[in-house]
Design a protein around this motif. Structure first.
Motif, PDB file in Angstrom:
ATOM      1  N   VAL A 121      -5.734   3.644  -0.480  1.00  0.00           N
ATOM      2  CA  VAL A 121      -4.889   3.562  -1.674  1.00  0.00           C
ATOM      3  C   VAL A 121      -5.668   3.951  -2.920  1.00  0.00           C
ATOM      4  O   VAL A 121      -5.210   4.755  -3.734  1.00  0.00           O
ATOM      5  N   LEU A 122      -6.870   3.395  -3.039  1.00  0.00           N
ATOM      6  CA  LEU A 122      -7.644   3.578  -4.269  1.00  0.00           C
ATOM      7  C   LEU A 122      -7.963   5.054  -4.527  1.00  0.00           C
ATOM      8  O   LEU A 122      -7.726   5.542  -5.644  1.00  0.00           O
ATOM      9  N   PRO A 123      -8.492   5.793  -3.519  1.00  0.00           N
ATOM     10  CA  PRO A 123      -8.776   7.218  -3.790  1.00  0.00           C
ATOM     11  C   PRO A 123      -7.541   7.990  -4.222  1.00  0.00           C
ATOM     12  O   PRO A 123      -7.623   8.831  -5.122  1.00  0.00           O
TER      13      PRO A 123
ATOM     14  N   THR B 298       0.782   4.076  -2.916  1.00  0.00           N
ATOM     15  CA  THR B 298       0.395   5.436  -2.550  1.00  0.00           C
ATOM     16  C   THR B 298       1.508   6.421  -2.839  1.00  0.00           C
ATOM     17  O   THR B 298       1.292   7.486  -3.429  1.00  0.00           O
TER      18      THR B 298
ATOM     19  N   ALA C 230      -4.747   6.815  -5.689  1.00  0.00           N
ATOM     20  CA  ALA C 230      -4.344   6.427  -7.045  1.00  0.00           C
ATOM     21  C   ALA C 230      -5.271   7.074  -8.070  1.00  0.00           C
ATOM     22  O   ALA C 230      -4.826   7.599  -9.102  1.00  0.00           O
ATOM     23  N   GLY C 231      -6.596   7.083  -7.751  1.00  0.00           N
ATOM     24  CA  GLY C 231      -7.550   7.730  -8.648  1.00  0.00           C
ATOM     25  C   GLY C 231      -7.277   9.217  -8.777  1.00  0.00           C
ATOM     26  O   GLY C 231      -7.327   9.789  -9.869  1.00  0.00           O
TER      27      GLY C 231
ATOM     28  N   ASN D 189       0.834  -1.202   0.000  1.00  0.00           N
ATOM     29  CA  ASN D 189       0.000   0.000   0.000  1.00  0.00           C
ATOM     30  C   ASN D 189       0.869   1.252   0.000  1.00  0.00           C
ATOM     31  O   ASN D 189       0.607   2.201  -0.724  1.00  0.00           O
TER      32      ASN D 189
END
Lengths: 325, 368
Positions: free
Chosen positions: B121-123, B7, B125-126, B3
């Protein structure tokens, strides 16, 4: 009267120290700040405060008096910024940013090592925001002495600095060593800023450096008046902030004062915004602008150098003092 | 650990792209002030008991809009400084009222990149992809408006709205990552690599790619070192950023010494003017890619290597008319304007084949 001045205001020791120190810092920052704003070095002024706090954290770690850590780091930071030495304004900001980035990294390390050793987690907060009510009276004489040194440096350099800030070509043509004057000024700025950072925190130091000076440059005519006005605004704002913060012990939430830095910052910004209001009885903006344009055109057409130089310099000073934009 | 790597890489990409434009536009101070001030929003949000992200977003956008709006009428740096201290003053109030937030100040300033959870992580990366997309959408216009605002104005590109656009994008992209990487780390990561990249190459596209690459290398090496030594990541990032900048300056200095006098670059013709801006940046090390077409002319007198070979050529003054919109229009028509006595004498030497045609305030030299 009691409503405005809470009982026991002037008999309280910390308040008296805060007022004294605040006055010294406000005058020093006010005068230095005028040149900072004219030269467009606000970023350097703010960064030097941050760099100085790095020195404070380092000194805390080594066990030296914090005061010397602030001073040494501030002056070293100023020297580095000058050594990278880009004269264009954008490039200068980048040099400042690089020095600031490195210093912040070092600050992260020092604070980390500091917390490892003493487990004081509030250190970063105190270093950033400071507190006017917890100044130890021992540092006051040193603070006043350094304030005087910074003021004297600026006073000696004032004319040279004004000319070289407003028109570097003209200053160079008149034999002024522009680079040297700039470097000396940056060191004086570092001394002034790091000392205000050590007592009132980096945030408030920037507020007192930039806010009063920018306001004064908008309302005052001529650099000397701007310096006086800037110092006066700074002192007024500081005193009012200290009084309000003292009063705020009686405001909600009860038993917990609001920070001085909040009041001072809000007053500084309010003062700056007020300077945008149209002045009663003042000439309409369009007329002033036309006049400024006329003078600027006149100045652009000046016959280079020599006897016109001094005259044009004065004119440029007046222009900049009237309209810093 | 995975992660953290993902990030940090996303953050490095955001920092590399926005930092490149921040350095190019000279909005370094805003790059420092907005994420730093937005931390006050986080403190306020936690006081109110709402999600920290909202506080960050509100303060970041308010700061960017405030700087953009007031910056029209006053010095940019003054307005930025005042916005910064106002936000931090509010932050001091919030922190002092809530009393329990002070412990989190350190992590907001310096970050907790090793404590990233999978949900965060997802937010981020987005966000990285989104910030590249929104910057890419206006890349050419932003490039033009950043490098040469006067030309952009003359071409009908609204530099004002582009500025606000860029400030808001930068504010959102950098402030959202504050809880993870910290306000100060983000700043170090934005400025050091971008400034270094511009010393290494003169081409804008390459410089941006290099800026991202240096940011990635810095972050990866920083994480590895930080993991081994347990020292804070912010320290490694700050020091390596400054180190890369130093390296870039040395590189530029060495290249400048090797530079040889080359014949004058060919001016693109009228139709090729705008493509020329991107395609034909000045390759001379003395310009370091900052200049585009009209400044190519300025490159020669400004170039130290050239000046030593030709002592007659003085440096062009800062108010050189070539930089004004009128001067640019003349340059487009193949004329050039010189209003300074010193430079007008040198001008025919600098630009062979030109001659003086008119002298009314500006002295015009028409190109053959």
């Amino acid at each position: 009267m009691h409503y405005l001045f809470a009982p026991g205001l002037l008999s309280s020791g910390p308040v008296r120290v805060a007022l004294l120190v605040g006055t010294v810092v406000a005058i020093t920052s006010g005068v230095t700040g005028v040149f900072t704003v004219i030269r467009g070095q606000s970023f350097a002024g703010h960064s030097l405060a941050d760099v100085a706090t790095t020195g404070g954290a380092g000194a805390f770690l080594v066990g030296v008096n914090q005061f010397w850590g602030f001073l040494a780091a501030g002056v070293a930071g100023a020297a580095l910024m000058e050594a990278i030495g880009v004269q264009r304004r954008r490039g200068r900001d980048v040099a400042t940013g690089v020095v600031l980035g490195g210093a912040l990294g070092a600050a992260a390390l020092f604070l980390y090592l500091g917390t490892q050793r003493t487990s004081v987690t509030g250190a970063s907060f105190t270093i950033l925001f400071g507190s006017m009510f917890v100044i130890s009276p021992d540092t006051v004489p040193a603070l006043i002495a350094s304030g005087v040194v910074a003021l004297l440096t600026v006073a000696v350099l004032a004319r040279v600095l004004l000319l070289s800030s407003l028109s570097p070509e003209l200053a160079a043509a008149r034999g002024v060593r522009v680079r040297l004057a700039g470097a000396a000024y940056l060191i004086a700025l570092a001394v002034s800023v790091s000392l205000s950072a050590v007592v009132i925190g980096a945030v408030l130091s920037t507020a007192l450096l930039i806010g009063p000076a920018a306001t004064a440059l908008r309302v005052a005519r001529g650099p000397a008046r701007a310096m006086a006005a800037s110092a006066a605004i700074g002192v007024a704002v500081t005193w009012l902030g200290v009084v309000l913060a003292y009063d705020s012990y009686y405001w909600p939430p009860h038993g917990h004062g609001w920070p001085v830095s909040f009041f001072v910052v809000v007053l500084v910004v309010l003062g700056y915004l007020l300077s945008y209001l149209p002045r009663p009885g003042g000439r309409p903006r369009a007329a002033r602008r036309r006049e400024a344009a006329h003078e600027a055109g006149h100045e652009a057409g000046h016959e280079a150098g020599h006897e016109a130089g001094r005259e044009a310099g004065r004119e440029a000073e007046r222009d900049a003092a009237c309209s810093p934009a | 650990m995975m992660n953290t790597w993902i990030t940090a890489s996303a953050v490095a990409v955001i920092a590399g792209v926005t930092g490149f434009f921040a350095v190019l536009r000279g909005s370094t101070f805003a790059a420092h002030a907005i994420p730093n001030g937005a931390f006050a929003g986080a403190a306020g949000a936690s006081l109110l008991g709402i999600n920290v992200i909202w506080g960050l977003a509100v303060f970041a956008v308010a700061g960017a809009l405030g700087i953009g709006a007031l910056g029209r009428r006053a010095r940019h740096d003054v307005v930025t400084a005042l916005a910064l201290v106002l936000m931090l003053g509010l932050g001091a109030l919030f922190v002092s009222v809530s009393t329990e937030y002070a412990d989190e100040t350190y992590s907001l300033l310096f970050g907790e990149v090793f404590g990233v959870s999978g949900a965060e992580v997802l937010p981020i990366a987005g966000l990285g992809i989104a910030s590249i997309a929104v910057i890419g959408a206006v890349f050419r216009r932003l490039m033009l408006a950043s490098a040469m605002p006067e030309v952009a104005d003359a071409r009908g590109v609204s530099t004002r709205s582009l500025e606000v656009y860029f400030l808001v994008v930068m504010a959102l992209a950098t402030s959202m990552t504050v809880p993870v990487v910290g306000a100060l780390l983000m700043f170090s990561l934005m400025i050091g690599p971008a400034a270094a990249a511009r010393s290494f190459t003169g081409r804008p596209g390459l410089a941006m790619a290099l800026s991202v690459a240096i940011a990635l290398v810095t972050v990866w090496a920083g994480i590895a070192l930080s993991y081994r030594t347990n020292w804070p990541l912010g320290f490694y990032v700050g020091v390596m950023g400054a180190g890369f900048f130093l390296l870039g300056r040395c590189w530029a200095a060495v290249r400048q010494r090797r530079a040889v006098a080359s014949p004058l670059p060919v001016l693109p013709n009228e139709s090729g003017y705008l493509p020329g801006l991107i395609a034909l940046p000045c390759r001379r090390p003395c310009c370091a890619g900052r200049s585009a077409v009209p400044a190519v002319l300025l490159c020669r007198p400004l170039c130290p290597a050239r000046a030593s070979a030709q002592p007659a050529a003085p440096a062009a003054p800062d108010n050189f008319p070539q930089k004004t919109a009128a001067g640019l229009l003349m340059a487009r028509r193949g004329e050039s304007s010189v209003c300074d006595d010193e430079t007008s004498d040198v001008w025919p030497q600098l630009w062979p084949g030109s001659r003086r045609t008119r002298c009314d305030g500006f002295r015009l030299h028409r190109r053959r």
